[in-house]
Design a protein around this motif. Structure first.
Motif, PDB file in Angstrom:
ATOM      1  N   ALA A  61       0.893  -1.308  -0.069  1.00 20.90           N
ATOM      2  CA  ALA A  61       0.178  -0.193   0.143  1.00 20.90           C
ATOM      3  C   ALA A  61       0.936   1.205  -0.094  1.00 20.90           C
ATOM      4  O   ALA A  61       0.652   2.247  -0.746  1.00 20.90           O
ATOM      5  CB  ALA A  61      -0.954   0.060   1.255  1.00 20.90           C
ATOM      6  N   LEU A  62       1.847   1.316   0.857  1.00 18.46           N
ATOM      7  CA  LEU A  62       2.955   2.506   0.720  1.00 18.46           C
ATOM      8  C   LEU A  62       3.481   2.603  -0.420  1.00 18.46           C
ATOM      9  O   LEU A  62       3.889   3.624  -1.129  1.00 18.46           O
ATOM     10  CB  LEU A  62       4.162   2.164   1.840  1.00 18.46           C
ATOM     11  N   GLU A  63       3.970   1.439  -1.143  1.00 22.20           N
ATOM     12  CA  GLU A  63       4.511   1.578  -2.451  1.00 22.20           C
ATOM     13  C   GLU A  63       3.383   2.570  -3.414  1.00 22.20           C
ATOM     14  O   GLU A  63       3.961   3.423  -4.441  1.00 22.20           O
ATOM     15  CB  GLU A  63       4.660   0.324  -3.349  1.00 22.20           C
ATOM     16  N   LYS A  64       2.199   2.485  -3.530  1.00 25.91           N
ATOM     17  CA  LYS A  64       1.386   3.153  -4.092  1.00 25.91           C
ATOM     18  C   LYS A  64       1.290   4.543  -3.773  1.00 25.91           C
ATOM     19  O   LYS A  64       1.184   5.351  -4.703  1.00 25.91           O
ATOM     20  CB  LYS A  64      -0.064   2.605  -3.952  1.00 25.91           C
ATOM     21  N   ILE A  65       1.597   4.876  -2.438  1.00 33.22           N
ATOM     22  CA  ILE A  65       1.611   6.059  -2.032  1.00 33.22           C
ATOM     23  C   ILE A  65       2.757   7.050  -2.387  1.00 33.22           C
ATOM     24  O   ILE A  65       2.600   7.985  -3.005  1.00 33.22           O
ATOM     25  CB  ILE A  65       1.462   6.245  -0.480  1.00 33.22           C
ATOM     26  N   VAL A  66       3.947   6.130  -2.319  1.00 33.43           N
ATOM     27  CA  VAL A  66       5.246   6.839  -2.641  1.00 33.43           C
ATOM     28  C   VAL A  66       5.723   6.604  -4.045  1.00 33.43           C
ATOM     29  O   VAL A  66       6.784   7.098  -4.351  1.00 33.43           O
ATOM     30  CB  VAL A  66       6.270   6.632  -1.547  1.00 33.43           C
ATOM     31  N   GLU A  67       5.099   5.810  -4.631  1.00 38.56           N
ATOM     32  CA  GLU A  67       5.348   5.325  -5.979  1.00 38.56           C
ATOM     33  C   GLU A  67       6.758   4.954  -6.283  1.00 38.56           C
ATOM     34  O   GLU A  67       7.348   5.257  -7.222  1.00 38.56           O
ATOM     35  CB  GLU A  67       5.106   6.568  -7.081  1.00 38.56           C
ATOM     36  N   ARG A  68       7.115   3.923  -5.382  1.00 39.56           N
ATOM     37  CA  ARG A  68       8.325   3.353  -5.442  1.00 39.56           C
ATOM     38  C   ARG A  68       8.363   2.076  -4.749  1.00 39.56           C
ATOM     39  O   ARG A  68       7.604   1.874  -4.065  1.00 39.56           O
ATOM     40  CB  ARG A  68       9.491   4.138  -4.585  1.00 39.56           C
ATOM     41  N   ARG A  69       9.166   1.093  -5.246  1.00 41.20           N
ATOM     42  CA  ARG A  69       9.274  -0.352  -4.532  1.00 41.20           C
ATOM     43  C   ARG A  69       9.741  -0.138  -3.136  1.00 41.20           C
ATOM     44  O   ARG A  69      10.803   0.617  -2.881  1.00 41.20           O
ATOM     45  CB  ARG A  69      10.168  -1.075  -5.379  1.00 41.20           C
ATOM     46  N   GLU A  91      14.383   9.456   3.216  1.00 38.87           N
ATOM     47  CA  GLU A  91      14.889   8.718   1.896  1.00 38.87           C
ATOM     48  C   GLU A  91      14.324   9.154   0.606  1.00 38.87           C
ATOM     49  O   GLU A  91      15.142   9.381  -0.176  1.00 38.87           O
ATOM     50  CB  GLU A  91      14.284   7.102   2.054  1.00 38.87           C
ATOM     51  N   LEU A  92      13.013   9.572   1.007  1.00 39.55           N
ATOM     52  CA  LEU A  92      12.228  10.265  -0.411  1.00 39.55           C
ATOM     53  C   LEU A  92      12.623  11.647  -0.506  1.00 39.55           C
ATOM     54  O   LEU A  92      12.162  12.431  -1.533  1.00 39.55           O
ATOM     55  CB  LEU A  92      10.897  10.107  -0.267  1.00 39.55           C
ATOM     56  N   ARG A  93      13.277  12.333   0.535  1.00 38.73           N
ATOM     57  CA  ARG A  93      13.492  13.678   0.464  1.00 38.73           C
ATOM     58  C   ARG A  93      12.320  14.631   0.632  1.00 38.73           C
ATOM     59  O   ARG A  93      12.301  15.684  -0.380  1.00 38.73           O
ATOM     60  CB  ARG A  93      14.633  14.085  -0.434  1.00 38.73           C
ATOM     61  N   LEU A  94      11.330  14.213   1.328  1.00 37.08           N
ATOM     62  CA  LEU A  94      10.333  15.230   1.768  1.00 37.08           C
ATOM     63  C   LEU A  94      10.409  16.287   2.318  1.00 37.08           C
ATOM     64  O   LEU A  94      11.225  16.216   3.205  1.00 37.08           O
ATOM     65  CB  LEU A  94       8.977  14.196   1.912  1.00 37.08           C
TER      66      LEU A  94
END
Length: 94
Positions: A61-69, A91-94
């Motif tokens: 579900a998180l992969e869909k949110i952050v659009e990464r594996r 990690e995603l530099r948000l």
């Protein structure tokens, strides 16, 4: 016998550490069927009874949110909502 859990909507607006924390709280609450207000973001996922099957569901579900594996092992490396949302934001530099 098997009930499909209600999907938790994606966060509104940009992804931030706070929006990820809020989403994870809502998602966990829906998985264990308690009000989101009863979730302590400092407690470990294990303390809420999450097993490897749920870890895979959360990471998917998180992969869909952050659009990464993402690895399902993240919930074992970062064992609380606070830890995981901080890691993802960094990690995603948000």
């Amino acid at each position: 016998m098997f009930r499909r859990k209600k999907a938790v909507p994606k966060p509104d607006g940009p992804l931030t550490e706070e929006s990820l924390r809020h989403w994870l709280t809502d998602y966990l609450a829906s998985q264990i069927e308690v009000p989101a207000g009863e979730i302590d973001t400092k407690k470990t996922f294990e303390s809420y009874g999450l097993d490897s099957r749920v870890a895979v569901q959360v990471s998917g579900a998180l992969e869909k949110i952050v659009e990464r594996r993402l690895s399902p092992g993240l919930l074992y490396e970062y064992q609380s909502i606070d830890d995981l949302s901080a890691y993802l934001a960094k990690e995603l530099r948000l």
